[in-house]
Structure formats: C-alpha cells, structure tokens
Write a protein that holds these residues in place. Sequence first.
Motif: not given
Length: 457
Positions: A80-92, A189-196
């Motif tokens: 599904x992509x790098x960025x989506x997983x990067x955000x989800x795991x830190x929310x948890x 919060x910083x990772x929200x700025x990342x590109x795919x």
Amino acid sequence: MNQTRTLEEMPLGKFHFQMFFYTGGGAFIDGYVIGIIAVALSILQPDFDMSLTVMGLVGMATLIGMFFGGIIGGYLTDIIGRKKMFILDLVVFVIASVLQYFANDATELIILRFILGVAVGADYPIAGTFMAEFSPKKNRGALLGGLVALWYVGYGVSYLVGYLMLALGDDSWRWMLASSAVPALIILLARLKMPESPLWLASKGREKEANAIIQRIFGENVVLSEKLDSTEKTSFMDMFKNGYGKWTVFIALFWTLQISPSFAIATYIPEVLGQFGFADGNKEYLGSAIMSLFYIAGLLPAIYLVEKVGRRPVLVWPFLISAIILTVLGITSNLHMSFAFTITLFVLYGMFNTGMSIHQWIYPNELFPTKIRGTAMGFCTGVSRIGSSISTFLFPMILSKYGLDVTLYICAALFFIGFLVSAVMAPETRNMSLAETSALNKASNNSGSSKNKEMIL
C-alpha cells in the motif's frame, strides 16, 4: 544545457538530512522503548510482585510484538505504500505509550508492550526502505548506518530520563514508560511532510508520479533511474526465490546472532552491574547511562569505514572482538574488579557491537529489489526479534541459575558464531547502485564481475 542525473547520483543535500530525521525517528523511539523498560523493571517489580518469569515476559513483550509488526508491516509497506504505513504505526505507538501509565497489573503492561512492539516493528521496514530509496549511492551506507546511531541515542537518552525520574518515587516507572509518547508525537507530526517513495511508485507502474516527486524536490534535470525495477506484483515468498533466499537466511542469521545477546544484556544491564558488585547508591543505573552514551562513539568510525573500506570488514571483525571482550568479562566477573575496569570493558564491547549493528539497516535494504525490499526487511526484523525475545526471556533465569560468568560465556559464543556466519556469507556492496546490489544474487556466479566477488576481510 544541464546534464540529466539520476536520483542516486545526486550529491548529499538538505533534503537527505530531512529524510534522515523523518526515518531515524523510528529508530530513536525503538531504542528509547528498549532502554526505558530496563530502568522501569526494577522499580515496578515490587508494585506488581512479579516473578522472574513475569519479568521476562514484560521484557520480551515488545520484542515479540516487533516480530509481528515487522513481518506484517513490511509486507503492507510494499503493497500500500511507504508513507501511509509510516503515519499509521506512530499513531498506534503514541496511544499505547500513554496507556502504559494507567496499567493496573503485569498482564495489562505486557499487552501494551506487545502493541508498542508491533508499531516499532512495522517502522523498521518502512524507515529503511524510505532512506535507501532516496539516498545517493555513495552515501547510502552511511545514511542507513546512521539510523542505528539514532537507536543508540534513543537508548542512551532513555537511561538518562529514567535515572532522573527515579526521584519521582514509587510511581516513577509509570512516567518513564509513558514518556515515550513525547518523541513519538514529535516524529509523527514531522512525517506528515514526507513524500511517497518514487521507487515504490515506479515499482507499481506509476513512473510519471515518481519523476514528478523527484523533479519537485531536486529539479527538472533529475530522473528516477537509468533502470527501473520490475513492476511485477509483490509476493511474500519472493524473498525466498530467484536466489534471494540466501540473502534472507544470511541477514536473519547475522542480525539474530548480533542482537540476541545485545538486547538481553541491555535489558538487564542494571542487574548485571549489580552482580559485578555495583548495586549501591544507584551506581548500576549511572553506569548503564554512561555506557549507553559511550556506545554511540563506536558508530562514528563504523559509519565512516563502511563507505571507505566496505561492508564486510565492518561486520566480520567486530563480531569476533565482541566475543573476546565478553569472554574476558565472564572470566573477571567473580574477581571483584574495579568499577572503572568493568565499565571500560563494557564500553569497548558496546562500541564494537554498535559499530557492526549498522548492517541491520544496510544489507536488508541493499540486497533486495524495491518490490520486496520492505517485505524482506520486515521479515528479517521479525526473525531477529524472535531470537532476541527468547534471549531476553531466558537471560534472568540463566543468570539466576548458572551465574554471571556462564551467562556472559553464552553471549560470547553467540557472537563467535556470528563471526563465522559473516565471514562466510557477507557480500560487498560498497559504492553500488540499488539495481546493482539487488542483482548480486544473479551476478554471484559471473566470473567477469570482480566487484561482486570482492571478499575483503
């Protein structure tokens, strides 16, 4: 007219350091979580009246979670992509960190530590693939290795935080464990700025989007690559096919043999120092903090040498040296040596051990193609965590039954086996593009490729 360059030919710049911060945050958090539980365990044990078995379960819960997080997260990262997983795991991670403060018994704490492990385990394959896929080939080893430095920064900071929080009294362990939410929220919060990842987009047939991202960041004369990865569908079993199986076995073996004794010693280092005779006046906690900070020093020469002399020697020899130092510590464990002598040996062990640990991020991200890079990194992360969770669970029992010297000899033996495995199996990937490193399995029988046959010890 400006000459067209590829993503891997770009010089090291501001964007690469931003990506290093975004991806390295996960490594920092992982080190923090592993370190803070080592301090908290001795404080919370009377609160929950835990047996050695239950203490082992608390210590290993995060590592077991990382097994599932690494395997599942790595595969989903490729799907599904790098960025989506990067955000989800830190929310948890943020949620589970805060909930640790409210744990009422050991069972609740074990469950929360397991969830934290799932989130951290998922972060490994995401962070590594992201950094590898944006890195210049001449600096890739140093950047990936530098992520390990942030693990040890997090580990060292956790001991300092834990040491300072001891003054909070009986409930200090709650504040210690919940404190991991602070760095996790900052990184989230910083990772929200990342590109795919452009390489991931290209591997899914979305080359136009990939080049658009690259040109937005680096300029119109920069393209993805001279040779794009296959756009075939990701399959979990691909890491065992087409010659990649040997790399999967090699990485899983050396990683497990390196961190199994390392994590066990790190988790219970206050108790280990206590058995050396340094249990008075919180000296074991201060010693742990000092050691952790000095460990980082071992990474600096390793990060430099991995690009100058190669991957192999920076892995092979530290395995052997770590084994020798732990053997000496085992021999002197009952001789009542001075605090300075013992700490010096542990610092030397830690410097060589941390130096070789940079390969945990380098080899998995170099030896596999984009379509299975996250999957393979996640799988190897998971396997290594099974080994480390078993060693963390057994360590206090072995320590209690057989004594400190035997325990250290066992750890030394694991490092020696790692030396043998690495000497036989480790490839050389210095200064190669990702296309070249991920094709080493196909080129290993090609006598005309001297670069791929470089076997420097």
